[in-house]
Design a protein around this motif. Structure first.
Motif, PDB file in Angstrom:
ATOM      1  N   UNK A 105       0.857  -1.175   0.000  1.00  0.00           N
ATOM      2  CA  UNK A 105       0.000   0.000   0.000  1.00  0.00           C
ATOM      3  C   UNK A 105       0.900   1.233   0.000  1.00  0.00           C
ATOM      4  N   UNK A 106       0.681   2.135  -0.939  1.00  0.00           N
ATOM      5  CA  UNK A 106       1.510   3.336  -1.049  1.00  0.00           C
ATOM      6  C   UNK A 106       1.002   4.376  -0.057  1.00  0.00           C
ATOM      7  N   UNK A 107       1.899   4.813   0.813  1.00  0.00           N
ATOM      8  CA  UNK A 107       1.546   5.826   1.813  1.00  0.00           C
ATOM      9  C   UNK A 107       1.872   7.227   1.319  1.00  0.00           C
ATOM     10  N   UNK A 108       2.672   7.335   0.288  1.00  0.00           N
ATOM     11  CA  UNK A 108       3.024   8.639  -0.265  1.00  0.00           C
ATOM     12  C   UNK A 108       4.174   8.517  -1.235  1.00  0.00           C
ATOM     13  N   UNK A 109       4.447   9.601  -1.922  1.00  0.00           N
ATOM     14  CA  UNK A 109       5.535   9.601  -2.887  1.00  0.00           C
ATOM     15  C   UNK A 109       6.183  10.972  -2.981  1.00  0.00           C
ATOM     16  N   UNK A 110       7.370  11.014  -3.569  1.00  0.00           N
ATOM     17  CA  UNK A 110       8.115  12.268  -3.715  1.00  0.00           C
ATOM     18  C   UNK A 110       9.217  12.093  -4.749  1.00  0.00           C
ATOM     19  N   UNK A 111       9.781  13.207  -5.151  1.00  0.00           N
ATOM     20  CA  UNK A 111      10.955  13.222  -6.013  1.00  0.00           C
ATOM     21  C   UNK A 111      12.097  13.744  -5.158  1.00  0.00           C
ATOM     22  N   UNK A 112      13.167  12.959  -5.059  1.00  0.00           N
ATOM     23  CA  UNK A 112      14.310  13.343  -4.225  1.00  0.00           C
ATOM     24  C   UNK A 112      14.966  14.601  -4.787  1.00  0.00           C
ATOM     25  N   UNK A 113      15.337  15.494  -3.887  1.00  0.00           N
ATOM     26  CA  UNK A 113      15.949  16.754  -4.315  1.00  0.00           C
ATOM     27  C   UNK A 113      17.438  16.761  -4.008  1.00  0.00           C
ATOM     28  N   UNK A 114      18.125  17.744  -4.580  1.00  0.00           N
ATOM     29  CA  UNK A 114      19.553  17.899  -4.305  1.00  0.00           C
ATOM     30  C   UNK A 114      19.800  18.348  -2.876  1.00  0.00           C
ATOM     31  N   UNK A 115      18.793  18.955  -2.250  1.00  0.00           N
ATOM     32  CA  UNK A 115      18.943  19.485  -0.893  1.00  0.00           C
ATOM     33  C   UNK A 115      19.145  18.378   0.125  1.00  0.00           C
ATOM     34  N   UNK A 116      18.766  17.160  -0.212  1.00  0.00           N
ATOM     35  CA  UNK A 116      18.983  16.064   0.734  1.00  0.00           C
ATOM     36  C   UNK A 116      17.704  15.374   1.133  1.00  0.00           C
ATOM     37  N   UNK A 117      17.539  15.144   2.428  1.00  0.00           N
ATOM     38  CA  UNK A 117      16.461  14.330   2.957  1.00  0.00           C
ATOM     39  C   UNK A 117      15.070  14.841   2.662  1.00  0.00           C
TER      40      UNK A 117
END
Length: 152
Positions: A105-117
């Motif tokens: 089950x997907x709880x969320x998603x994101x695109x990793x940035x250069x800024x870090x975490x």
């Protein structure tokens, strides 16, 4: 008849002993008050920080991807708060919870940035009483890091 010098010396010794006892009692009272205050403050701090049933998970992969997640059970579902570090910039990721009863089950998603975490909050409809696995999975299906949630 007693010697007045001896009487005065004995009086001073008695007075110094009384002052020393009073000073020791005062120090002991202050120490007890400090310890009691520290214990109370620690209990208040723990009470604010922990919710009964919360599970805090920390996992690090061999590639250096690190996930710290807090899982909070609810009635028939769980809440998630996760911090994910070490993902390559531009990588599309999902936080996935698998409870053994089928697909994740997907709880969320994101695109990793250069800024870090990245910090993520989400929820999924899984049985909070069953063991589960939380994973950070890329869009192309690679599992970057995994942590096992023990049964409540």
């Amino acid at each position: 008849m007693q010697d007045p010098i001896l009487e005065r010396a004995l009086g001073q010794v008695r007075a110094e002993r009384a002052r020393d006892r009073a000073r020791r009692r005062g120090v002991a009272a202050v120490a007890c008050a400090v310890l009691a205050g520290a214990a109370l403050a620690g209990g208040v701090h723990l009470g604010r920080r922990s919710v009964p049933g919360d599970r805090v998970l920390v996992a690090t992969s061999a590639d250096g991807v690190r996930m710290t997640a807090t899982v909070t059970p609810a009635d028939g579902w769980v809440r998630l708060r996760a911090q994910v570090d070490g993902v390559e910039a531009g990588e599309r990721c999902h936080l996935v919870v698998t409870d053994g009863r089928g697909p994740g089950h997907v709880a969320g998603g994101w695109v990793a940035s250069r800024a870090g975490g990245h910090a993520l909050t989400g929820s999924v409809a899984v049985d909070p009483g069953a063991p589960a696995v939380i994973s950070v999975v890329t869009e192309d299906g690679r599992v970057l890091v995994t942590a096992e949630v023990p049964a409540w």
